[in-house]
Design a protein around this motif. Structure first.
Motif, mmCIF file in Angstrom:
data_model
loop_
_atom_site.group_PDB
_atom_site.id
_atom_site.type_symbol
_atom_site.label_atom_id
_atom_site.label_comp_id
_atom_site.label_asym_id
_atom_site.label_seq_id
_atom_site.Cartn_x
_atom_site.Cartn_y
_atom_site.Cartn_z
ATOM 1 N N PHE A 168 0.843 -1.191 0.000
ATOM 2 C CA PHE A 168 0.000 0.000 0.000
ATOM 3 C C PHE A 168 0.879 1.241 0.000
ATOM 4 C CE2 PHE A 168 -2.922 3.110 1.923
ATOM 5 C CZ PHE A 168 -4.084 2.864 1.216
ATOM 6 N N GLY A 169 0.728 2.066 -1.020
ATOM 7 C CA GLY A 169 1.554 3.263 -1.133
ATOM 8 C C GLY A 169 2.819 3.054 -1.925
ATOM 9 N N ALA A 170 2.981 1.863 -2.515
ATOM 10 C CA ALA A 170 4.165 1.553 -3.324
ATOM 11 C C ALA A 170 3.778 1.532 -4.801
ATOM 12 C CB ALA A 170 4.757 0.212 -2.902
ATOM 13 N N VAL A 171 4.769 1.336 -5.649
ATOM 14 C CA VAL A 171 4.549 1.212 -7.092
ATOM 15 C C VAL A 171 5.169 -0.078 -7.588
ATOM 16 C CG1 VAL A 171 4.283 3.665 -7.627
ATOM 17 C CG2 VAL A 171 6.590 2.677 -7.482
ATOM 18 N N LYS A 172 4.860 -0.430 -8.815
ATOM 19 C CA LYS A 172 5.281 -1.702 -9.400
ATOM 20 C C LYS A 172 6.789 -1.803 -9.570
ATOM 21 C CE LYS A 172 4.525 -0.007 -14.104
ATOM 22 N NZ LYS A 172 4.434 1.403 -13.612
ATOM 23 N N GLU A 173 7.479 -0.685 -9.486
ATOM 24 C CA GLU A 173 8.940 -0.700 -9.587
ATOM 25 C C GLU A 173 9.599 -1.131 -8.283
ATOM 26 O OE1 GLU A 173 7.297 1.407 -12.865
ATOM 27 O OE2 GLU A 173 6.982 1.777 -10.711
ATOM 28 N N GLN A 174 8.804 -1.356 -7.255
ATOM 29 C CA GLN A 174 9.326 -1.739 -5.948
ATOM 30 C C GLN A 174 9.021 -3.211 -5.667
ATOM 31 O OE1 GLN A 174 7.301 1.661 -4.047
ATOM 32 N NE2 GLN A 174 9.303 2.551 -3.576
ATOM 33 N N SER A 175 8.400 -3.491 -4.561
ATOM 34 C CA SER A 175 8.250 -4.857 -4.071
ATOM 35 C C SER A 175 7.475 -5.771 -5.016
ATOM 36 C CB SER A 175 7.570 -4.825 -2.701
ATOM 37 O OG SER A 175 7.434 -6.112 -2.160
ATOM 38 N N SER A 176 6.347 -5.294 -5.545
ATOM 39 C CA SER A 176 5.533 -6.169 -6.398
ATOM 40 C C SER A 176 6.295 -6.581 -7.650
ATOM 41 C CB SER A 176 4.216 -5.495 -6.772
ATOM 42 O OG SER A 176 4.438 -4.298 -7.490
ATOM 43 N N GLY A 177 7.091 -5.668 -8.198
ATOM 44 C CA GLY A 177 7.897 -6.007 -9.364
ATOM 45 C C GLY A 177 8.961 -7.034 -9.050
ATOM 46 N N LEU A 178 9.570 -6.910 -7.879
ATOM 47 C CA LEU A 178 10.574 -7.892 -7.460
ATOM 48 C C LEU A 178 9.955 -9.273 -7.339
ATOM 49 C CD1 LEU A 178 13.367 -8.706 -6.342
ATOM 50 C CD2 LEU A 178 12.528 -8.020 -4.069
ATOM 51 N N TYR A 179 8.799 -9.367 -6.687
ATOM 52 C CA TYR A 179 8.097 -10.650 -6.574
ATOM 53 C C TYR A 179 7.761 -11.187 -7.961
ATOM 54 C CZ TYR A 179 7.086 -10.821 -1.490
ATOM 55 O OH TYR A 179 7.177 -10.928 -0.113
ATOM 56 N N ALA A 180 7.246 -10.308 -8.831
ATOM 57 C CA ALA A 180 6.826 -10.749 -10.163
ATOM 58 C C ALA A 180 8.005 -11.265 -10.971
ATOM 59 C CB ALA A 180 6.134 -9.599 -10.894
ATOM 60 N N GLN A 181 9.106 -10.525 -10.976
ATOM 61 C CA GLN A 181 10.260 -10.958 -11.757
ATOM 62 C C GLN A 181 10.841 -12.263 -11.220
ATOM 63 O OE1 GLN A 181 13.653 -8.483 -13.676
ATOM 64 N NE2 GLN A 181 14.416 -9.012 -11.640
ATOM 65 N N THR A 182 10.911 -12.375 -9.896
ATOM 66 C CA THR A 182 11.483 -13.583 -9.298
ATOM 67 C C THR A 182 10.621 -14.807 -9.593
ATOM 68 O OG1 THR A 182 12.442 -12.242 -7.523
ATOM 69 C CG2 THR A 182 12.313 -14.622 -7.166
#
Length: 370
Positions: free
Chosen positions: A106-120
């Motif tokens: 909440f309050g983040a963008v896709k370039e942060q945590s969600s992107g890391l999870y997605a790429q991994t």
């Protein structure tokens, strides 16, 4: 029911720290509404002053993987808002693959945590999609930097719409990952969206609970009434000005209880800072809490069954009780994994702490091997 842990015996959350945190947040907000300031209007934050601007540049907080193909995409949700997202596909992929939609914190963008999870998870064989929620990041929607449970739950289903239409995706094998406050949104989305076959939430917050009741449900009816009175009257101020007032810039100062320091050390340092993130020195609108305070999002969590849920939370996280109570309310099949020694933000980006092996095994078992 399954519970798993790698906790060291005898470790507990310090009750005095939790009490200090509650007192601090009550002082900040007057009603214990999460990390929202409901005080005097501040200047419009830089990320909220203009409409979204999209870039094809790699501007993530994590390095680009050589194992995946990445591209920027856009799609519309049911309310006509255009969402910006990152689509990750394993290099050399053939046939129909399982897919994962990833959102949060909440309050983040896709370039942060969600992107890391997605790429991994893409490196592990899944087609993945990390998106910016409506009104934030590179997604559209005016005014900027506002959140609401209904539209943000819809964002997840709109992402399922999009990924299920990709030729390389088996639409009968779609899962979902929600992080932090978007963990609660993911559970709400899966309860109503039967296309999703499995869901995992990491370091989950129930934003409607914390905004309406404060941390550890510490807000009194009188405090709640006072906050609603203030927020209601703020609507007149916004209407008179023709634009919303914004809260004080979030996470700008390194102060407060330990969990606030942890947030600062993620969002305001090179570790996780991103200029488009609300939590990286920008701010939500002052009236953002209104829709959260009257709309509990986990009322139908039992209807996720018979589809499986995996809860992952840090042993030391101030937010751990959100996962534990949601886990207790959920129906089988369900599993709770507590990560030894981890705090709330460790599960944002600490690749040596986030249980990617567990996530891979969970989704491989319930979506079919990637």
């Amino acid at each position: 029911m399954k519970t798993s842990t790698n906790m060291d015996a005898g470790k507990h959350i310090d009750a005095s720290d939790a009490g200090q945190a509650r007192r601090h947040m009550l002082m900040l907000t007057g009603a214990g509404i999460a990390a929202f300031g409901v005080g005097a209007a501040g200047a419009i934050p830089a990320a909220a002053a203009a409409t979204e601007k999209r870039t094809d540049a790699w501007d993530k907080t994590f390095p680009k993987s050589a194992k995946v193909e990445h591209r920027k995409v856009t799609f519309r949700n049911r309310y006509g808002i255009t969402l910006a997202a990152d689509l990750y596909v394993p290099f050399g992929a053939k046939g129909k693959l399982p897919a994962l939609v990833v959102g949060g914190p909440f309050g983040a963008v896709k370039e942060q945590s969600s992107g890391l999870y997605a790429q991994t998870m893409c490196e592990r064989g899944f087609v993945t999609l990390a998106f910016d929620p409506s009104y934030t990041g590179e997604s559209s929607g005016e005014p900027r930097n506002v959140a609401t449970p209904d539209i943000n739950t819809e964002d997840f289903s709109a992402a399922v719409d999009f990924i299920g239409l990709q030729p390389i995706v088996d639409r009968e094998r779609i899962g979902m990952i929600g992080i932090c406050g978007w963990g609660g949104m993911a559970l709400n989305a899966v309860a109503v969206d039967k296309r999703v076959k499995a869901v995992a939430v990491s370091t989950m917050y129930d934003m409607t609970r914390v905004m309406s009741k404060g941390y550890n449900d510490s807000v009194t009816p009188q405090q709640r009434s006072q906050t609603l009175e203030q927020l209601s009257r703020q609507r007149w101020e916004d209407a008179k000005q023709g634009s919303p007032a914004y809260q004080a810039s979030y996470n700008k100062e390194r102060a407060g209880p330990q969990f606030m320091l942890d947030y600062h050390d993620y969002y305001m340092t090179p570790r996780g800072y991103h200029p488009r993130a609300v939590n990286s020195g920008n701010a939500w609108t002052q009236t953002t809490p209104l829709s959260f305070m009257n709309m509990p999002i986990l009322s139908y969590i039992r209807e996720i069954s018979p589809r499986p849920i995996l809860f992952v939370h840090g042993e030391k996280a101030h937010s751990r009780y959100f996962s534990e109570t949601a886990f207790a309310a959920a129906a089988e099949p369900k599993e709770l994994m507590i990560i030894s020694g981890a705090n709330h933000t460790d599960l944002y980006d600490r690749v040596d702490v986030i249980p990617f092996d567990k996530l891979t095994a969970f989704f491989s078992r319930h979506l079919g091997a990637a």
